[in-house]
Design an enzyme around this catalytic site. Sequence first.
Site, PDB file in Angstrom:
ATOM      1  N   GLY A  37       1.059  -1.240  -0.416  1.00  0.00           N
ATOM      2  CA  GLY A  37       0.181   0.302   0.389  1.00  0.00           C
ATOM      3  C   GLY A  37       0.588   1.668  -0.067  1.00  0.00           C
ATOM      4  O   GLY A  37       1.495   1.335  -0.680  1.00  0.00           O
ATOM      5  N   ILE A  38       0.640   2.074   1.250  1.00  0.00           N
ATOM      6  CA  ILE A  38       1.168   3.177   0.971  1.00  0.00           C
ATOM      7  C   ILE A  38       2.797   3.479   1.187  1.00  0.00           C
ATOM      8  O   ILE A  38       3.522   3.689   0.497  1.00  0.00           O
ATOM      9  CB  ILE A  38      -0.018   3.957   2.159  1.00  0.00           C
TER      10      ILE A  38
ATOM     11  N   ASP B 250       8.939  -5.540  13.129  1.00  0.00           N
ATOM     12  CA  ASP B 250       8.010  -5.452  13.387  1.00  0.00           C
ATOM     13  C   ASP B 250       8.196  -4.303  14.537  1.00  0.00           C
ATOM     14  O   ASP B 250       8.960  -3.921  15.061  1.00  0.00           O
ATOM     15  CB  ASP B 250       7.965  -6.701  15.105  1.00  0.00           C
TER      16      ASP B 250
ATOM     17  N   ASN C  48       4.763   4.969   8.978  1.00  0.00           N
ATOM     18  CA  ASN C  48       3.720   4.060   7.727  1.00  0.00           C
ATOM     19  C   ASN C  48       2.912   2.872   8.575  1.00  0.00           C
ATOM     20  O   ASN C  48       1.976   3.101   8.384  1.00  0.00           O
ATOM     21  CB  ASN C  48       4.451   4.013   6.701  1.00  0.00           C
TER      22      ASN C  48
ATOM     23  N   TYR D 250      -9.631   3.037  16.058  1.00  0.00           N
ATOM     24  CA  TYR D 250      -9.052   3.202  15.102  1.00  0.00           C
ATOM     25  C   TYR D 250      -8.730   4.808  14.981  1.00  0.00           C
ATOM     26  O   TYR D 250      -7.301   5.723  14.928  1.00  0.00           O
ATOM     27  CB  TYR D 250      -9.205   2.802  13.250  1.00  0.00           C
TER      28      TYR D 250
ATOM     29  N   ILE E 284      -8.268   5.821   0.984  1.00  0.00           N
ATOM     30  CA  ILE E 284      -7.337   4.826   0.043  1.00  0.00           C
ATOM     31  C   ILE E 284      -7.697   3.681  -0.479  1.00  0.00           C
ATOM     32  O   ILE E 284      -7.582   2.662   0.727  1.00  0.00           O
ATOM     33  CB  ILE E 284      -5.506   5.098   0.545  1.00  0.00           C
TER      34      ILE E 284
ATOM     35  N   THR F  41      -5.693   0.450  -1.147  1.00  0.00           N
ATOM     36  CA  THR F  41      -5.008  -0.716  -0.521  1.00  0.00           C
ATOM     37  C   THR F  41      -4.995  -1.621   0.218  1.00  0.00           C
ATOM     38  O   THR F  41      -6.776  -1.910   0.502  1.00  0.00           O
ATOM     39  CB  THR F  41      -4.058   0.420   0.513  1.00  0.00           C
ATOM     40  N   PRO F  42      -4.810  -2.214   0.463  1.00  0.00           N
ATOM     41  CA  PRO F  42      -5.076  -3.157   1.205  1.00  0.00           C
ATOM     42  C   PRO F  42      -5.849  -3.428   2.721  1.00  0.00           C
ATOM     43  O   PRO F  42      -6.535  -4.442   3.670  1.00  0.00           O
ATOM     44  CB  PRO F  42      -4.058  -5.320   1.601  1.00  0.00           C
TER      45      PRO F  42
HETATM   46  N1  LIG Z   1      -5.768   2.651   3.128  1.00  0.00           N
HETATM   47  C1  LIG Z   1      -6.307   4.122   3.882  1.00  0.00           C
HETATM   48  O1  LIG Z   1      -7.472   3.922   2.999  1.00  0.00           O
HETATM   49  C2  LIG Z   1      -5.746   4.201   5.131  1.00  0.00           C
HETATM   50  C3  LIG Z   1      -6.380   5.839   5.610  1.00  0.00           C
HETATM   51  C4  LIG Z   1      -6.139   6.689   6.476  1.00  0.00           C
HETATM   52  C5  LIG Z   1      -4.569   6.223   7.119  1.00  0.00           C
HETATM   53  N2  LIG Z   1      -4.402   4.784   6.388  1.00  0.00           N
HETATM   54  C6  LIG Z   1      -2.944   4.345   7.208  1.00  0.00           C
HETATM   55  O2  LIG Z   1      -1.327   4.510   6.325  1.00  0.00           O
HETATM   56  C7  LIG Z   1      -0.936   3.569   6.928  1.00  0.00           C
HETATM   57  C8  LIG Z   1      -0.529   2.471   5.781  1.00  0.00           C
HETATM   58  O3  LIG Z   1      -1.443   1.228   5.412  1.00  0.00           O
HETATM   59  P1  LIG Z   1      -1.962   1.054   3.684  1.00  0.00           P
HETATM   60  O4  LIG Z   1      -3.185   1.207   3.501  1.00  0.00           O
HETATM   61  O5  LIG Z   1      -0.821   1.253   2.762  1.00  0.00           O
HETATM   62  O6  LIG Z   1      -1.923  -0.450   4.895  1.00  0.00           O
HETATM   63  P2  LIG Z   1      -1.547  -1.275   4.530  1.00  0.00           P
HETATM   64  O7  LIG Z   1      -1.887  -2.806   4.548  1.00  0.00           O
HETATM   65  O8  LIG Z   1      -1.500  -2.387   2.361  1.00  0.00           O
HETATM   66  O9  LIG Z   1      -0.088  -2.223   4.174  1.00  0.00           O
HETATM   67  C9  LIG Z   1       0.841  -1.714   6.354  1.00  0.00           C
HETATM   68  C10 LIG Z   1       1.603  -2.347   6.382  1.00  0.00           C
HETATM   69  O10 LIG Z   1       2.284  -2.897   7.374  1.00  0.00           O
HETATM   70  C11 LIG Z   1       2.396  -3.771   8.311  1.00  0.00           C
HETATM   71  N3  LIG Z   1       2.658  -3.704   9.401  1.00  0.00           N
HETATM   72  C12 LIG Z   1       1.172  -4.551   9.872  1.00  0.00           C
HETATM   73  N4  LIG Z   1       1.679  -4.896  10.965  1.00  0.00           N
HETATM   74  C13 LIG Z   1       3.278  -4.145  11.186  1.00  0.00           C
HETATM   75  C14 LIG Z   1       4.062  -4.319  12.596  1.00  0.00           C
HETATM   76  N5  LIG Z   1       3.856  -4.219  13.469  1.00  0.00           N
HETATM   77  N6  LIG Z   1       5.307  -4.291  12.291  1.00  0.00           N
HETATM   78  C15 LIG Z   1       5.349  -3.503  10.977  1.00  0.00           C
HETATM   79  N7  LIG Z   1       4.745  -3.893   9.871  1.00  0.00           N
HETATM   80  C16 LIG Z   1       3.062  -3.872  10.542  1.00  0.00           C
HETATM   81  C17 LIG Z   1       1.363  -4.495   6.661  1.00  0.00           C
HETATM   82  O11 LIG Z   1       2.308  -6.093   7.211  1.00  0.00           O
HETATM   83  C18 LIG Z   1       1.425  -3.565   5.885  1.00  0.00           C
HETATM   84  O12 LIG Z   1       2.881  -4.142   5.265  1.00  0.00           O
HETATM   85  C19 LIG Z   1      -1.679   3.410   8.541  1.00  0.00           C
HETATM   86  O13 LIG Z   1      -0.770   3.290   9.650  1.00  0.00           O
HETATM   87  C20 LIG Z   1      -2.616   3.221   7.908  1.00  0.00           C
HETATM   88  O14 LIG Z   1      -3.471   3.295   9.406  1.00  0.00           O
HETATM   89  C21 LIG Z   1      -4.584   3.958   5.401  1.00  0.00           C
END
Ligand SMILES: NC(=O)c1ccc[n+]([C@@H]2O[C@H](COP(=O)([O-])OP(=O)(O)OC[C@H]3O[C@@H](n4cnc5c(N)ncnc54)[C@H](O)[C@@H]3O)[C@@H](O)[C@H]2O)c1
Length: 272
Positions: free
Chosen positions: A17-18, A63, A90, A154, A189, A191-192
């Site tokens: 994702g992001i 982690d 992130n 959250y 956004i 993303t998974p």
């Molecule tokens: N997608 C959205 O709509 C959205 C909106 C607002 C904020 N966000 C924030 O953006 C950030 C990225 O989210 P995303 O949408 O890309 O999600 P995602 O699930 O695609 O990616 C998140 C990544 O974090 C990793 N992760 C989870 N727990 C972990 C840990 N304990 N240690 C290390 N890595 C870990 C996962 O393996 C994954 O690769 C997050 O903080 C999320 O809350 C996302």
Amino acid sequence: MGLLDGRVAIVTGAGSGIGRASAEALARDGAAVMATDIDQDGLTQTAAAIEASGGKVLTLRQDVTDEAAWDAVFDTTAEKLGPPTILVNNAGIAVGGAIVDFSLSDWKRQMEVNVDSVFLGTRAAMRRMKDTGGSIINLSSVAGLRGSAGLSAYCTSKGAVRLFTKSAAVECAQQGWNIRVNSVHPGIIDTPIWQKSITRVTETMPAAQAAMLAGPTGANELNVAALATGAAPMARPGRPEEIADMIVFLASDKASYATGQEFIIDGGMTAR
Ligand SMILES: NC(=O)c1ccc[n+]([C@@H]2O[C@H](COP(=O)([O-])OP(=O)(O)OC[C@H]3O[C@@H](n4cnc5c(N)ncnc54)[C@H](O)[C@@H]3O)[C@@H](O)[C@H]2O)c1
């Protein structure tokens, strides 16, 4: 010439994702990137994409909730790529569910991954960037700006990231350290994350609304496009790259006077 030539960046959660889009964008603008995640396969794909476009990247399993691992990540990065001056906190998870049914262990897990990790990463970065200066970018959310049914934990975690960011920014500036600390607040956004852990949020909705947001395979899949169409004036979900561009800006000297601020990229979601 890239905006970040010669810089070294650490990006957590870079296997998806992001985080992946940010690692790619930072590398495209010249930064050497240490991409970390618990998902090794995801990291391999991120590294392959960056290398294919000529960028410099290393990966490390991390982690973000493990306190000791933070020193190892900074030490390894400094040794192999040079001293990091950019940190993107992130990695995150979203645990949905109605408050009345929510367990304390789910609550604590949400805070551990989304809040404790940002504290640990920011603390490690502040200790090491005092002399060099740097930019710390913390992923909050529009969920850190307002409440949402089914997402109380959250929202709480992202609200905490918002104010921790401001506090860290003020502390750095008062110490005379040229470390800027900002938060980024994405809207919806694609993303998974939505399919991984938020699905239970539909359980707290009226049945008709939940049915409307179900994906092609039914209630276990959330239709992110439908969700965004209803929530954002731009009527579409954002792309991870659209968040990554803001992260590159904040990492660069173009944002040299920006600290302690929240940068919202949400297709207009919070404008009404
Ligand atoms: N997608 C959205 O709509 C959205 C909106 C607002 C904020 N966000 C924030 O953006 C950030 C990225 O989210 P995303 O949408 O890309 O999600 P995602 O699930 O695609 O990616 C998140 C990544 O974090 C990793 N992760 C989870 N727990 C972990 C840990 N304990 N240690 C290390 N890595 C870990 C996962 O393996 C994954 O690769 C997050 O903080 C999320 O809350 C996302």
